[in-house]
Scaffold this active site. Sequence first.
Site, PDB file in Angstrom:
ATOM      1  CG  ASP A   1      -2.275   0.484   1.011  1.00 20.66           C
ATOM      2  OD1 ASP A   1      -2.395   1.552   0.386  1.00 20.66           O
ATOM      3  OD2 ASP A   1      -3.245  -0.178   1.427  1.00 20.66           O
TER       4      ASP A   1
ATOM      5  CG  HIS B   1      -8.992  -1.517   4.833  1.00 20.85           C
ATOM      6  ND1 HIS B   1      -8.817  -1.635   3.463  1.00 20.85           N
ATOM      7  CD2 HIS B   1      -8.577  -0.283   5.150  1.00 20.85           C
ATOM      8  CE1 HIS B   1      -8.302  -0.522   3.005  1.00 20.85           C
ATOM      9  NE2 HIS B   1      -8.143   0.325   3.994  1.00 20.85           N
ATOM     10  CG  ASP B   2     -11.382   1.865   3.723  1.00 19.69           C
ATOM     11  OD1 ASP B   2     -10.970   1.959   4.887  1.00 19.69           O
ATOM     12  OD2 ASP B   2     -10.732   2.237   2.730  1.00 19.69           O
TER      13      ASP B   2
ATOM     14  CG  ASP C   1      -4.574   5.509   1.208  1.00 21.78           C
ATOM     15  OD1 ASP C   1      -5.522   4.746   1.409  1.00 21.78           O
ATOM     16  OD2 ASP C   1      -4.432   6.599   1.817  1.00 21.78           O
TER      17      ASP C   1
ATOM     18  CD  GLU D   1      -8.999   4.562  -1.234  1.00 19.46           C
ATOM     19  OE1 GLU D   1      -9.888   4.173  -0.489  1.00 19.46           O
ATOM     20  OE2 GLU D   1      -8.041   5.252  -0.836  1.00 19.46           O
TER      21      GLU D   1
HETATM   22  C1  NOJ Z   1      -8.234   5.066   2.288  1.00 19.45           C
HETATM   23  C2  NOJ Z   1      -7.908   3.871   3.121  1.00 19.45           C
HETATM   24  O1  NOJ Z   1      -8.386   2.716   2.503  1.00 19.45           O
HETATM   25  C3  NOJ Z   1      -8.521   4.130   4.469  1.00 19.45           C
HETATM   26  O2  NOJ Z   1      -8.486   3.003   5.288  1.00 19.45           O
HETATM   27  C4  NOJ Z   1      -7.795   5.285   5.094  1.00 19.45           C
HETATM   28  O3  NOJ Z   1      -8.390   5.604   6.320  1.00 19.45           O
HETATM   29  C5  NOJ Z   1      -7.822   6.517   4.186  1.00 19.45           C
HETATM   30  N1  NOJ Z   1      -7.550   6.191   2.813  1.00 19.45           N
HETATM   31  C6  NOJ Z   1      -6.788   7.511   4.618  1.00 19.45           C
HETATM   32  O4  NOJ Z   1      -5.517   7.038   4.329  1.00 19.45           O
END
Ligand code: NOJ
Length: 558
Positions: free
Chosen positions: A101, A328-329, A202, A255
Amino acid sequence: MAEITKKWYKEMSVYQIWCRSFCDSNGDGIGDLPGVYSKLDYIQSLGVDGIWFSPIYPTPNCDYGYDISDYKSINPEYGTLDDFKMILDDCHRRGMKVFMDLVVNHTSSEHEWFKESRKSADNPYHDYYFWRKGKGKKPPNNWLSVFEGGAWEYDKNLDEYYLHVFAKGQPDLNMDNPKVREEVKSIMRFWLDMGVDGFREDVITFISKAEGLPDGFPLPIATGIEHYKHGPHLEEYLDEFRAVMKEYDCFAVGEGPQMGLKDAVELCSEGPSQKLDMLISFDHMNCDCFMVDWIKRPFSLRKLKNVYDRWQHEMYGKGWNSLYIENHDHARIIDRYGDVKFRVESGKMLATMYTMQCGTPFIYQGQEIGMTNIEINHLYDYKDVMTFNNYRLFHKLLGYSEKRFCKLASQVSRENARTPVQWSAEKNAGFTTADKAWFNINPNYKEINVEQAEKDPKSILNHYRKLLKFRKENEIVIYGDFKQYYKSSDKLFVYERNYQGQKLLVICSFSADPVRFKAPEGIDLSAGELVINTYDVLDPGENEFSTKPYEARVYLFK
Ligand code: NOJ
């Protein structure tokens, strides 16, 4: 028809590891790299071709690793660089890739660069971040962070504010500074030289902020987002990073929160100006909520089908889709788009629904055994900055009590996906030998765990294995185009893939009740082979039938 190019990253599927909750080897209650190492046979047995590690670098954990204090090392809670290299080498021996990541929109406030930057305005690191004078007693602009109230934090010593689009402990890097971009490239090279095969980048689409940092349109969170969600220099900076990637045979998935299909086509279209191999988009994750996961509304299958239809068509032959339904989000998908009362059935159907589409499937730890959301009744049991921020908002703006809030959080919070992986019915789900794991273990671990799923040939786990194997053995799943039937149905999702004279028909029921299915005109099921099914089917050649709860079938026509 659009030409489709073959690439290794299109043919792979990827397993995502959020290390803290994966497997604890040393009994401290926290997942670690030796724990991952001990499970490589299991991971490989799924049929995946690579692992993406959510951040495993040193971090003060204000956002569990997405706040990095050293980009070229390993979080001591998780192990050492040698532990990582052992995994990397072993994965390569097994023919599996490893992706890191890359979190470079922001660092941790504990990173050396930031510590230097706040020493004085003429420190060489000062311009690594967005330090600005306030407007009188007010911050430099009206931006709000995604995680923690205002997006600016005041520093008394400097009499300046720094920008943090996420938490206070995540100051934004000033990517306009060429030295910062050189640092990013050096981080990339560090891992690529070690043998890492690419990156998940990210919030990479946030890295360019609008000139002058103008005020934003007022919103309850993330005010100002229009000034950085696709900023003026994004393409230019991505090009620079891509040039490094080109020196290696690696790949990058970016992302892109709030990125639409148009942006995705622009960033991922193949050719000399391609910026990213694929994008992690969010449209398909918004079918039971409004803009953000926390504003719930009933799940709409029509919306989901519409999103997939557009992305599948538009990207075909131009770029490439990433396919995911969990990470994980987000809360667990069975609770969202499936049905916990039909956990196994709907889990298998959802798995079929997305892995049979055109794109690279990502599978998040625990998804493959159908882990579900956890009920947590007290705020003190939560761990995540985002949950706490939402409590502040829901309490202040809507008067939510703690109890009511926790009920909502148990449905929508991303922490639902962060409970430890359930390996067995033993104490602490076999995740740790410590008395207590770092985070609550879902009490349903006695029924839902890897050991149980291994024993059951009809488990969700074994269904994933079948799907990934079938995908690997049949190019049509990887490279076929996409055509949808019965678009207006709010119970069935039926689509077809076509490739080199073959046809694949995917039938998914999103209903616990029987739904009458009729083969689309011109398709005779008896001429095909039922290659994937979630129930025993007595007469697979029948062209009309009633579906069983959350049934999924895949037919192949050669
Ligand atoms: C996206 C990540 O997937 C998330 O878990 C994170 O809190 C935010 N970006 C900030 O880095």
